[in-house]
Motif scaffolding. Structure first.
Motif, PDB file in Angstrom:
ATOM      1  N   VAL A 130      -2.479   0.549  99.315  1.00 16.08           N
ATOM      2  CA  VAL A 130      -1.177  -0.038  98.967  1.00 16.08           C
ATOM      3  C   VAL A 130      -0.828   0.318  97.519  1.00 16.08           C
ATOM      4  N   ARG A 131      -1.823   0.251  96.639  1.00 18.78           N
ATOM      5  CA  ARG A 131      -1.571   0.572  95.222  1.00 18.78           C
ATOM      6  C   ARG A 131      -1.243   2.053  95.021  1.00 18.78           C
ATOM      7  N   ASN A 132      -1.722   2.890  95.918  1.00 20.93           N
ATOM      8  CA  ASN A 132      -1.403   4.317  95.805  1.00 20.93           C
ATOM      9  C   ASN A 132       0.040   4.632  96.190  1.00 20.93           C
ATOM     10  N   ARG A 133       0.707   3.735  96.904  1.00 26.29           N
ATOM     11  CA  ARG A 133       2.087   3.981  97.340  1.00 26.29           C
ATOM     12  C   ARG A 133       3.094   3.041  96.681  1.00 26.29           C
TER      13      ARG A 133
END
Ligand code: FAD
Ligand code: FES
Ligand code: FES
Lengths: 267, 155
Positions: free
Chosen positions: A103-106
């Motif tokens: 989630v943090r990557n997007r």
């Protein structure tokens, strides 16, 4: 998911004109909130205007005494940024605690602020740090920006381009995560800049993020965890659900504030 | 309809798709790369994790068209049955799977953890970092062991 037309503008200006032409359209940032909502058919925009390829919307820089973060900057970039870690470590730590690694990557800061989920983390940082939300049309102070749950000062066709955070003298965030979703059951961001102390609370308010006057008053005279001893926050207007009662959330606010102040004043 | 060009496991593909096609759907139904699993379809379980431009993402929560121009790596792209990726080998050696449904996502997430945090990972870090991957079978213990061993072997 219902069908939609897809656009991938190359600039903010193109994005804005596409949004003006597609009145039932929405901008797509990281999609970590919008796509799940569309899959459940709770949203059915006629068009998606994907900001992922628009130039100049991503990145982190220090400008004088402010940290300026592009709206499309992913949570992972904020959490690992040397600039953010150095100037506002509490903000980097907050980003590190959002959802999970994928989630943090997007997910993006602009998407999180525009969405203003009552249990999201970033709104508390923007409010406590007295951030300015910079759109394609104007600048909006955090105090005016958040207008109740899932509601902001953004007008039709308005796009967040960046967010400017004044560098505080001390700041930290402490979150009591919902054990299942990891969103904030109660999250408290404390910030001190000069003599100004701001304490923003997320997860607890039935009307979204808010400032705790009780905690601010106690900390204004002395920015020290012990200043919060005995501070009581009223449960009226707080959320009650299967995860926690309003009284429990009211109890958690000074507890989280205290831990945040301890973090902010450590070292 | 919209056109999308991706490089998947080193091979370039161009296709015309309905814009609402999720990356997971594109990989499985258009390219028949069925190693990427869809467990929940609600962004919770991580069975669908693949790498896009080197970063782990949930392919059930990403549009294929948003990835236009990107490099995509799936579980099929990291090793072969005769020459497993060190992380795959570690899962096998440590009995890090039972039914195997979560395994592709676990492995793609585990490789991302090593890419971000280096290859000396303690148990606590691994457990925290696997937040977004759910396993219904193993109780995680052997997965955590596998990730630690696989990480060390990726040196
Ligand atoms: C499993 C999971 C766990 C999560 N856990 C947390 C958590 O613990 N804490 C937390 O805070 N969040 C959490 N999130 C939400 C996550 O942080 C999202 O990334 C974020 O809320 C939305 O950002 P996005 O970039 O994905 O926006 P999108 O989903 O693309 O968009 C969200 C909304 O904002 C609008 N929008 C997006 N960008 C702009 C812009 N620049 N200008 C104007 N409007 C815009 C869109 O039109 C849409 O209405 C979680 C999500 C998932 C899937
Ligand atoms: S299928 Fe994508 S997170 Fe579960
Ligand atoms: S091995 Fe069955 S879900 Fe993980």
């Amino acid at each position: 998911m219902y069908a939609f037309n897809y656009h991938a503008p190359k600039t903010v200006r193109q994005a804005a004109s596409l949004l003006a032409k597609n009145t039932d359209g929405k901008v797509l940032a990281g999609g970590q909130t919008l796509l799940p909502t569309m899959k459940q058919r709770l949203a059915s925009p006629s068009a998606l205007i994907d900001l992922g390829h628009a130039e100049g919307m991503s990145g982190i820089e220090q400008k004088g005494r402010n940290i300026v973060i592009g709206a499309m900057t992913r949570h992972v970039e904020v959490s690992t940024s040397a600039i953010v870690k150095n100037a506002i470590p509490g903000l980097a730590a907050l980003a590190e605690g959002i959802g999970d690694g994928a989630v943090r990557n997007r997910g993006t800061i602009g998407g999180s602020l525009a969405n203003n989920d009552p249990a999201a983390d970033y709104p508390s940082a923007a409010l406590a740090l007295n951030a300015t939300i910079i759109t394609n049309k104007r600048k909006i102070s955090a105090d005016e920006f958040f207008q109740g749950m899932f509601s902001t000062a953004l007008e039709e066709g308005e796009i967040i381009v960046k967010v400017s955070f004044p560098i505080p003298s001390k700041a930290a965030y402490e979150k009591f995560p919902n054990p299942a979703s990891r969103y904030a059951l109660v999250g408290v961001f404390v910030a001190k800049k000069g003599s100004d102390v701001r304490v923003a609370v997320t997860g607890a308010g039935s009307n979204g993020v808010f400032r705790s006057k009780e905690c601010e008053a106690a900390l204004s005279s002395r920015f020290n965890a012990r200043a919060l001893d005995g501070v009581k926050v009223s449960a009226s207007g707080l959320n009650a659900d299967m995860h926690a009662s309003a009284d429990y959330r009211a109890h958690l606010i000074p507890v989280m504030a205290k831990r945040a102040v301890e973090k902010a004043t450590a070292k | 309809m919209a056109s999308v060009t991706l490089t998947v496991n080193g091979k370039q593909v161009t296709a015309t798709v309905d814009p609402r096609t999720l990356l997971a759907q594109f990989l499985r139904e258009h390219l028949h790369l069925t190693g990427t699993h869809v467990g929940c379809d609600t962004s919770q379980c991580g069975a669908c994790v693949v790498h896009v431009n080197g970063r782990a993402i949930k392919s059930c929560t990403t549009l294929a068209v948003s990835c236009d121009g990107a490099l995509v790596t799936t579980i099929e792209g990291i090793g072969t049955p005769d020459n497993l990726h060190p992380m795959q080998a570690a899962f096998r050696e440590n009995h890090g799977l039972q039914c195997g449904f979560c395994t592709p996502g676990m492995i793609m997430s585990a490789i991302d953890i090593v890419n971000r945090r280096g290859n000396k990972l303690d148990e606590h870090t691994i457990r925290e970092e696997l937040e977004g991957n759910i396993c219904r079978c193993t109780g995680y213990h052997n997965i955590v062991k596998a990730v630690a061993q696989g990480a060390a072997a990726m040196n």
